[in-house]
Motif scaffolding. Sequence first.
Motif, PDB file in Angstrom:
ATOM      1  N   UNK A  60      -0.698  -4.381   8.560  1.00  0.00           N
ATOM      2  CA  UNK A  60      -0.499  -3.267   9.454  1.00  0.00           C
ATOM      3  C   UNK A  60      -1.442  -1.974   9.061  1.00  0.00           C
ATOM      4  N   UNK A  61      -1.906  -1.416  10.343  1.00  0.00           N
ATOM      5  CA  UNK A  61      -2.731  -0.206  10.060  1.00  0.00           C
ATOM      6  C   UNK A  61      -1.732   0.865   9.449  1.00  0.00           C
ATOM      7  N   UNK A  62      -2.206   1.361   8.424  1.00  0.00           N
ATOM      8  CA  UNK A  62      -1.413   2.573   7.757  1.00  0.00           C
ATOM      9  C   UNK A  62      -0.367   2.128   6.683  1.00  0.00           C
ATOM     10  N   UNK A  63      -0.469   0.817   6.441  1.00  0.00           N
ATOM     11  CA  UNK A  63       0.774   0.234   5.638  1.00  0.00           C
ATOM     12  C   UNK A  63       0.815   1.370   4.293  1.00  0.00           C
ATOM     13  N   UNK A  64       1.887   1.414   3.885  1.00  0.00           N
ATOM     14  CA  UNK A  64       1.862   2.218   2.389  1.00  0.00           C
ATOM     15  C   UNK A  64       2.088   1.201   1.252  1.00  0.00           C
ATOM     16  N   UNK A  65       1.236   1.643   0.283  1.00  0.00           N
ATOM     17  CA  UNK A  65       1.327   0.766  -0.800  1.00  0.00           C
ATOM     18  C   UNK A  65       2.568   0.994  -1.774  1.00  0.00           C
ATOM     19  N   UNK A  66       3.224   0.053  -1.963  1.00  0.00           N
ATOM     20  CA  UNK A  66       4.491   0.078  -2.859  1.00  0.00           C
ATOM     21  C   UNK A  66       4.510  -0.911  -4.060  1.00  0.00           C
TER      22      UNK A  66
END
Length: 454
Positions: A60-66
């Motif tokens: 997904x575009x803009x997915x946050x790394x966690x």
Amino acid sequence: MRGLVRRCRRVRAIVLVGAVAAGLVGGLPGGAVHAADAASAASAAERAVQPQPVPTYRAAEGARTIEGKLTTAEAPLLDAGAVYSDTIAPGERFYRLNLDDRSSVYVSAVVQPPPEAKVGYSDGIEVEIITTEGRRCQSNSGRADFGYDPVPLSAVAVRRLEEDAECQGQGTYFAKVTRTAAKDSDQRPWPVELRLQREPGLGTGSAPTTAPSVWPSASPALPGTDPVARTGGTGFNDARALDSGVWRDDLRPGQTRYYRVPLDWGQQLGLSAEISAARMTKQYGSASNGLSVSLYSPYRGLVDSKDTSYDGKQAGVTLPKTAPVAYENRFSDATEVRGARLAGWYYVAVTLGGKVAEFTEDATPVPLTVRVQVSGSPAKAPAYKESLSAAGFGVGADERAAAKGGLTAPEADAAAENHSAMRIVAGAGFGTGTLLLLVLGGWILLARRGGETA
């Protein structure tokens, strides 16, 4: 006049430079030109014969790394509406949830194994929602298992808003994501995509709380019109939009194509996928799970799935017609009914088994035909206390337009941005023109007044 002469000289200079360049090219030895052309053609032919890698899942575009943790003590927070990117090895990972007491929630995990990964039937992924006391919320977990192929898998845990049930209070909860793998299966960490979706609650007495006992379940009347080309995506994020019709695509062994279909309240989906004959490299061959078709809900939960064997000749799969989309379907014991609980985008995943490569030409895709029939008129939506579309669900004019145009979500977003930009430009142009007219009018009025005074 001088400016015009200078512009003519510039144009003449450009023409002369172009003529000189053409003359230089024409002056090359003919053998050298033909040799370069031949080398280029040979290189292009070699690239055409070499099969390109199967496209991997598009994040997904803009997915946050966690980074999920092994214990709940340091579990990172998942925000509703956001998409997260993590990796998961065999074992457990924990994430923190801050839930209210006014909505149902869906926690999905999409694991993405590498194309060459070894998987088995006991391998899979599971998602659960648990309390701070360690209790698993009742009937909320979701599990997905592999077959022969390392394809993307989606599992969903649900906290259903229900009177007098467990896990209804506001507070801290945890999402537990577990990946299982046999000893001889791939043990490497795999990418996983996480998403927390929130469905607003209803007004008091707005919908029944009993699942329907019967519904129109006849075999779907699938269309037989000429197919239209639509290339599927690599996953949920770039799935190609489809409407009722016949759609043409291609599949390679081990590849999964994703599509999405908007289903409004009260509507049903009929669906089939068929593959034609392939170019055989052996006289005989067979793959037991040669063609697989899976249908997913707007929150990425599996609604139905079916597969069939493939021996290099014609094969097809037809899924049963879905139940009409209705809020009360969530109270059903049948998975295929329970999955049709929300209006929104329903996702279709079509996979050609990797074993098909053992007896077909991998460089030559197999023709795929997808038939879609959306039946039923849109019904009145339940009376939600908040906007359903703001939560990422529901069907409106934008969704219908995307299905008609065959747009992926990124393409639809880009089209919406371009449309907004054009409106701004058009508005700015109108405003500038109006301002110029007002200024000109003011000048004329002042000139007239000045003439009268003189």
